[in-house]
Write a protein that holds these residues in place. Structure first.
Motif, PDB file in Angstrom:
ATOM      1  N   GLY A 108      25.710  60.706  59.953  1.00 24.48           N
ATOM      2  CA  GLY A 108      25.023  59.427  59.821  1.00 24.48           C
ATOM      3  C   GLY A 108      25.931  58.418  59.157  1.00 24.48           C
ATOM      4  N   LEU A 109      25.613  57.151  59.328  1.00 25.64           N
ATOM      5  CA  LEU A 109      26.362  56.073  58.700  1.00 25.64           C
ATOM      6  C   LEU A 109      25.378  55.057  58.140  1.00 25.64           C
ATOM      7  CD1 LEU A 109      29.217  54.861  58.176  1.00 25.64           C
ATOM      8  CD2 LEU A 109      28.881  53.542  60.285  1.00 25.64           C
ATOM      9  N   ARG A 110      25.471  54.821  56.842  1.00 24.54           N
ATOM     10  CA  ARG A 110      24.660  53.782  56.214  1.00 24.54           C
ATOM     11  C   ARG A 110      25.527  52.541  56.136  1.00 24.54           C
ATOM     12  NH1 ARG A 110      22.149  53.760  50.116  1.00 24.54           N
ATOM     13  NH2 ARG A 110      20.891  51.892  50.362  1.00 24.54           N
ATOM     14  N   VAL A 111      25.076  51.489  56.812  1.00 21.10           N
ATOM     15  CA  VAL A 111      25.823  50.246  56.871  1.00 21.10           C
ATOM     16  C   VAL A 111      25.241  49.232  55.894  1.00 21.10           C
ATOM     17  CG1 VAL A 111      26.550  50.603  59.265  1.00 21.10           C
ATOM     18  CG2 VAL A 111      24.407  49.391  58.793  1.00 21.10           C
TER      19      VAL A 111
ATOM     20  N   PRO B 230      19.775  49.179  55.901  1.00 26.38           N
ATOM     21  CA  PRO B 230      19.105  48.732  54.675  1.00 26.38           C
ATOM     22  C   PRO B 230      18.504  47.344  54.818  1.00 26.38           C
ATOM     23  CG  PRO B 230      21.425  48.284  54.494  1.00 26.38           C
ATOM     24  CD  PRO B 230      21.213  48.948  55.852  1.00 26.38           C
ATOM     25  N   LYS B 231      17.612  47.054  53.916  1.00 32.89           N
ATOM     26  CA  LYS B 231      17.067  45.712  53.724  1.00 32.89           C
ATOM     27  C   LYS B 231      16.484  45.077  54.991  1.00 32.89           C
ATOM     28  CE  LYS B 231      20.022  45.127  49.734  1.00 32.89           C
ATOM     29  NZ  LYS B 231      20.551  46.486  49.764  1.00 32.89           N
ATOM     30  N   ILE B 232      15.807  45.903  55.775  1.00 33.56           N
ATOM     31  CA  ILE B 232      15.101  45.416  56.961  1.00 33.56           C
ATOM     32  C   ILE B 232      13.922  44.561  56.500  1.00 33.56           C
ATOM     33  CG2 ILE B 232      13.596  46.212  58.846  1.00 33.56           C
ATOM     34  CD1 ILE B 232      16.495  46.693  59.484  1.00 33.56           C
ATOM     35  N   SER B 233      13.693  43.462  57.190  1.00 31.98           N
ATOM     36  CA  SER B 233      12.545  42.608  56.861  1.00 31.98           C
ATOM     37  C   SER B 233      11.403  42.777  57.846  1.00 31.98           C
ATOM     38  CB  SER B 233      12.965  41.137  56.840  1.00 31.98           C
ATOM     39  OG  SER B 233      13.879  40.907  55.803  1.00 31.98           O
TER      40      SER B 233
ATOM     41  N   GLU C 208      12.566  48.849  51.879  1.00 31.13           N
ATOM     42  CA  GLU C 208      12.943  48.673  50.481  1.00 31.13           C
ATOM     43  C   GLU C 208      12.750  47.247  49.969  1.00 31.13           C
ATOM     44  OE1 GLU C 208      17.106  49.659  49.925  1.00 31.13           O
ATOM     45  OE2 GLU C 208      17.664  48.698  51.800  1.00 31.13           O
ATOM     46  N   THR C 209      12.146  46.407  50.772  1.00 29.83           N
ATOM     47  CA  THR C 209      11.867  45.038  50.335  1.00 29.83           C
ATOM     48  C   THR C 209      10.375  44.772  50.490  1.00 29.83           C
ATOM     49  OG1 THR C 209      12.153  44.033  52.524  1.00 29.83           O
ATOM     50  CG2 THR C 209      14.150  44.282  51.166  1.00 29.83           C
ATOM     51  N   VAL C 210       9.914  43.734  49.831  1.00 29.56           N
ATOM     52  CA  VAL C 210       8.504  43.357  49.950  1.00 29.56           C
ATOM     53  C   VAL C 210       8.173  43.024  51.403  1.00 29.56           C
ATOM     54  CG1 VAL C 210       6.767  41.651  49.261  1.00 29.56           C
ATOM     55  CG2 VAL C 210       8.347  42.591  47.553  1.00 29.56           C
ATOM     56  N   ASP C 211       9.069  42.285  52.073  1.00 22.97           N
ATOM     57  CA  ASP C 211       8.837  41.960  53.485  1.00 22.97           C
ATOM     58  C   ASP C 211       8.738  43.219  54.338  1.00 22.97           C
ATOM     59  OD1 ASP C 211       8.788  39.219  53.063  1.00 22.97           O
ATOM     60  OD2 ASP C 211      10.907  38.937  53.558  1.00 22.97           O
ATOM     61  N   ALA C 212       9.579  44.197  54.043  1.00 23.96           N
ATOM     62  CA  ALA C 212       9.548  45.442  54.812  1.00 23.96           C
ATOM     63  C   ALA C 212       8.241  46.187  54.597  1.00 23.96           C
ATOM     64  CB  ALA C 212      10.737  46.322  54.449  1.00 23.96           C
ATOM     65  N   VAL C 213       7.746  46.187  53.376  1.00 25.19           N
ATOM     66  CA  VAL C 213       6.457  46.838  53.104  1.00 25.19           C
ATOM     67  C   VAL C 213       5.360  46.131  53.894  1.00 25.19           C
ATOM     68  CG1 VAL C 213       4.728  47.331  51.339  1.00 25.19           C
ATOM     69  CG2 VAL C 213       7.149  47.750  50.863  1.00 25.19           C
TER      70      VAL C 213
ATOM     71  N   SER D  61      11.608  51.606  65.168  1.00 23.65           N
ATOM     72  CA  SER D  61      12.668  52.420  64.572  1.00 23.65           C
ATOM     73  C   SER D  61      12.534  53.862  65.037  1.00 23.65           C
ATOM     74  CB  SER D  61      12.571  52.375  63.033  1.00 23.65           C
ATOM     75  OG  SER D  61      12.721  51.065  62.555  1.00 23.65           O
ATOM     76  N   ASP D  62      13.618  54.611  64.949  1.00 20.16           N
ATOM     77  CA  ASP D  62      13.572  56.030  65.278  1.00 20.16           C
ATOM     78  C   ASP D  62      13.149  56.849  64.058  1.00 20.16           C
ATOM     79  OD1 ASP D  62      14.542  55.802  68.013  1.00 20.16           O
ATOM     80  OD2 ASP D  62      16.416  55.157  67.076  1.00 20.16           O
ATOM     81  N   GLY D  63      13.285  56.264  62.870  1.00 21.68           N
ATOM     82  CA  GLY D  63      12.903  56.925  61.634  1.00 21.68           C
ATOM     83  C   GLY D  63      12.855  55.920  60.514  1.00 21.68           C
ATOM     84  N   LEU D  64      12.260  56.329  59.385  1.00 23.45           N
ATOM     85  CA  LEU D  64      12.128  55.456  58.215  1.00 23.45           C
ATOM     86  C   LEU D  64      12.590  56.190  56.964  1.00 23.45           C
ATOM     87  CD1 LEU D  64       8.552  53.955  58.699  1.00 23.45           C
ATOM     88  CD2 LEU D  64      10.717  52.879  59.288  1.00 23.45           C
ATOM     89  N   CYS D  65      13.146  55.430  56.048  1.00 26.71           N
ATOM     90  CA  CYS D  65      13.443  55.917  54.692  1.00 26.71           C
ATOM     91  C   CYS D  65      12.755  54.956  53.740  1.00 26.71           C
ATOM     92  CB  CYS D  65      14.935  55.911  54.390  1.00 26.71           C
ATOM     93  SG  CYS D  65      15.849  57.257  55.124  1.00 26.71           S
TER      94      CYS D  65
END
Length: 149
Positions: free
Chosen positions: A65-68, A101-104, A130-135, A145-149
């Motif tokens: 995996g790669l975290r960008v 990261p930081k998906i809105s 991981e952001t309020v918008d994402a929640v 998405s194919d998956g969530l963290c």
């Protein structure tokens, strides 16, 4: 997306310390270009992953995996450009999952998916909530998405 019970995150700059046969005892090795890399060294980390003589094929990695970094930053754009130029492979091993990261919202995921579609075998996308918008937009993000963290 395949379920990974154990994920081993390592800074991309420390790849050599884990990419040896029998070294990774997790379901997926996640190379991190985001928070674990100081901004002054991000270009160095990308260059390390793009080395033509880098060979991970004998490392026995179960999955990669790669975290960008978020594409809302120049480093994030450079991360994605490098991944596309490497045809979503690192050291001859395909990247199975890109951790975003930081998906809105779902539109963010669509941008990544569109960019990654230019690779031979587009990796799956795992979005970080991981952001309020994402929640607030979690259901929509999950739908694309194919998956969530």
């Amino acid at each position: 997306m395949k379920s990974y019970a154990s994920l081993l995150y390592t800074p991309a700059l420390l790849l050599a310390s884990v990419a040896r046969p029998g070294r990774v005892r997790a379901d997926i090795l996640v190379l991190d270009l985001e928070d674990s890399i100081h901004p002054a060294r991000k270009a160095e980390a990308r260059a390390l992953l793009a080395q033509k003589d880098l060979d991970l094929t004998g490392a026995g990695l179960p999955a990669l995996g790669l975290r960008v970094t978020t594409i809302a930053t120049p480093d994030g754009l450079a991360d994605l450009q490098a991944l596309i130029e490497m045809d979503a492979t690192i050291g001859g091993v395909p990247v199975d999952v890109v951790f975003i990261p930081k998906i809105s919202g779902p539109g963010d995921v669509a941008i990544y998916r569109s960019l990654l579609s230019h690779t031979t075998n587009p990796p799956q996308i795992c979005s970080f909530i991981e952001t309020v918008d994402a929640v607030d937009n979690a259901v929509g993000i999950a739908a694309v998405s194919d998956g969530l963290c």
